[in-house]
Design an enzyme around this catalytic site. Sequence first.
Site, PDB file in Angstrom:
ATOM      1  N   HIS A   5       5.471  -1.466 -42.206  1.00 46.82           N
ATOM      2  CA  HIS A   5       4.146  -1.129 -41.671  1.00 46.82           C
ATOM      3  C   HIS A   5       4.108  -1.410 -40.175  1.00 46.82           C
ATOM      4  CE1 HIS A   5      -0.227  -1.757 -40.936  1.00 46.82           C
ATOM      5  NE2 HIS A   5      -0.318  -0.759 -41.794  1.00 46.82           N
ATOM      6  N   ASP A   7      -4.081   4.935 -46.363  1.00 44.95           N
ATOM      7  CA  ASP A   7      -4.311   3.931 -45.324  1.00 44.95           C
ATOM      8  C   ASP A   7      -5.677   3.258 -45.469  1.00 44.95           C
ATOM      9  OD1 ASP A   7      -3.523   2.327 -43.273  1.00 44.95           O
ATOM     10  OD2 ASP A   7      -3.726   3.827 -41.698  1.00 44.95           O
TER      11      ASP A   7
END
Length: 361
Positions: free
Chosen positions: A172, A313
């Site tokens: 990430h 997300d």
Amino acid sequence: MRVIGFEEHYGLPAIFEAALKANDPYAQVMESMRKSGRFAADSKSGFPAGIYDLGEGRIAAMDDAGIDVQILSYPTPSAERLEPSLARDLTRQANDAVAATVSKHPDRFLGFATLPMLDPAAAVRELERTVRDLGFVGVLINGHINGRYLDDKFFWPVFECAESLGVPIYLHPQIPPKPVVDTYYSGFAPEVSSFLSIAGCGWHIETGVHCIRLIMGGLFDRFPALQFIVGHHFEILAWSAWRLDYGFPLKKNGGLKRTIKEYLRENFYGGILAGEYAGQEPGAIDKSWSLSYQAYLSMANTVGIDRVLFTTDYPYGSMKAARQFFDQMPINANDKEKIAHLNAERLLGLDQAAHLRRAAE
């Protein structure tokens, strides 16, 4: 069609407060965004709104958007970068919170571990615990650890463990190191510079470069079965892959065993994303999601359709937009099934469970 989301985040107040106290640079950016009203905040469900919710409110939002399963993961600012003894305690708290949620709603949630990365031995123990005892299906790491990148062999025990357990690593984004932020993204209005350095641009360049470092550093020669997941339409990797492949052919690539495109196609998965942030109306900026679709095509052509996954997300991004974008993508039904759940089930070893579930239905 079952839809499994990979970049679906949660948070704990204790971790955010500890990161802020430790002067974590992204925690400071988050605090400034909260004060400026960049994202909706809620005293109970956190900032952005919903990140602390691991119960019925999150499930209702998933139902409303058409998301069947979320793989819960801890984004930045996390406990990964904190002093090791504190990080060990807080990452365990976070993982236990996810385990409790998965136990309560096993058909709706899965877990990615968060780890105390500054103590690799403890990180290995926690990864083994979460996978073997709690049933987690992978781990998420938020980029560099206080400026130390993961091609540093200091961190490689974690990757050896992940490969042996057969679970993937979700890489990430992390805020770039301060010298990069100061050089590349400063000089504008403070709110513009801050957002440009993260989700506006900087995150995606930073994560792509980090992946290139992992390849060039020999990580996948040492651990050839290790799998990484990279979101946001594969960050910058899809449109830079061609140049890297020409720039570093075999025998001129520092001794790597494969070409760049072979590493990307054999050790990486990419995640689609519509583009809307939380609070933005789906399709209002680009009703056909034309630019997002072009980015998807580049990713799919780079890694192949069997390595494309679905993400939203949440809660930074809009689940509704993610599902609407996906539904209107002009691709065949078989490819949609792969992106929605088949690739996920294969990568995470869920094939048999999925087969049994569908047979029961």
